[in-house]
Every structure is written in structure tokens, then in C-alpha cells.
Design a protein around this motif. Sequence first.
Motif, mmCIF file in Angstrom:
data_model
loop_
_atom_site.group_PDB
_atom_site.id
_atom_site.type_symbol
_atom_site.label_atom_id
_atom_site.label_comp_id
_atom_site.label_asym_id
_atom_site.label_seq_id
_atom_site.Cartn_x
_atom_site.Cartn_y
_atom_site.Cartn_z
ATOM 1 N N ARG A 203 -0.144 7.275 2.111
ATOM 2 C CA ARG A 203 -0.478 7.748 3.458
ATOM 3 C C ARG A 203 0.053 6.800 4.540
ATOM 4 N NH1 ARG A 203 -4.754 8.387 0.158
ATOM 5 N NH2 ARG A 203 -5.665 10.463 -0.078
ATOM 6 N N SER B 205 -4.185 3.538 2.951
ATOM 7 C CA SER B 205 -3.515 4.172 4.078
ATOM 8 C C SER B 205 -2.828 3.095 4.890
ATOM 9 C CB SER B 205 -4.525 4.925 4.959
ATOM 10 O OG SER B 205 -5.075 6.030 4.288
ATOM 11 N N GLN C 110 -0.033 13.059 -2.556
ATOM 12 C CA GLN C 110 -1.211 12.208 -2.491
ATOM 13 C C GLN C 110 -2.259 12.678 -3.484
ATOM 14 O OE1 GLN C 110 -2.283 12.401 1.629
ATOM 15 N NE2 GLN C 110 -0.490 11.249 2.289
#
Length: 203
Positions: free
Chosen positions: A159, A43, A35
Motif C-alpha cells: 500500500r 502502508s 494486497q
Amino acid sequence: MTTRSRTRGPAGRVLGALVAVLAVVLAGCTSGNDQAVFGGSFSFVSPGGKSEFSYPVSERGTLGNLSGPDLADEGKTLSLADYEGKVVVVNFWGSWCGPCRAEAPDLNAAATQLQPDGVQFLGINVKDTRSDGADFATGKQVPYPSIFDPSLRTITSIRGYPVSGIPSTLVVDRKGGVAQVWLRPVTETELVAAVSAIASEPA
């Protein structure tokens, strides 16, 4: 009674050093590190086991600059940033994946149909060998490039994104925001309808 203090000998110190090194190595293999490499604010959250998600402009997080070696050319690097300012359809696939083989004609047809609108398709070949992935792309006459990513670095950098959901497809708008996600095979009709709408949004 006298209590003896215990001190670690050379073997104990070596073992401690090895544990510390292993911890550093494992930390470097986490998705958190990826990330940091690729960046992006998107996300993924999956409410209720849905397989299709649309995001309004105000709620779109950026995907980050996914990049890696070109499946067809080992000496070349492909990057999402290569297509800055374009709507980009990102498809995660593998030659070992039956649903990927089934959806390939729909992806090819949609890519050809949407090309005049300035839409770019980008494949990401995961959990594969270079030769098998390249043979798949050639055999299916895939008209767009793919990043070769056998270790899943790109997908684990997103994510919350499920690494087991192959194939899956994301649509990135002109500003780098994630506008659409499918966690299943996608059809030409679905792609053209959703991507055309995103491509027609004001710049």
C-alpha cells in the motif's frame, strides 16, 4: 401527444454485458486485489520526499507473503515465507536500470558479509524479461535468489509504495515487520550498519 418508450435492442444488451465484463477484469488487475493475495499490514507514507525511512519496532507493519516464480528456475516458486524467522533484505531491481547495475556490487558484498548473522537477501526482478534478468544476475554474480515479477504484482501489493522507485530496498525483521526502506541505491556500508542493528534486536 404520445411518448414512445425506448427499449434496448440486442446490440445494446451485448454492449452492456461487455462493459460489465471489462469492469470485472480491470478490478482484478488493481493493486487492491494483489494486497488481498499477498496480505500484510504495512502502508507506506512518504513525508517530504525523503528517500530513507526507519521504523521503530512499535510502528512496523508486516510486508505480507510476497511470492512468485524463481528467476533462475521457471518451475520453482520463491516466497518471503520461505525465510520466516530471518531478517530479510528485499531489493526491487531490473536489468534495464542503470542504478541497479551500479548498486549490485554493494548488495552482493553486504549479502556475503551478513550471511553468518542469518540474514537472507531476496531480489525481485521487475519490468524485465526472464532472459535479461537472468543474464544480469549471472553476470553480476548475485549470490541470492530473485523472484521474477515483470508485471509488478509484488510491488503494487504494498500500500502506497512507489512503483517508479527502482531500485529500492526494504528490510524485514524476524517477525515480518518492515524496519527500513531505501527508495534509492543503497551502499554496502549503509546496509551492513542498518541490517546488523535489526538482526541484533531481541527475538
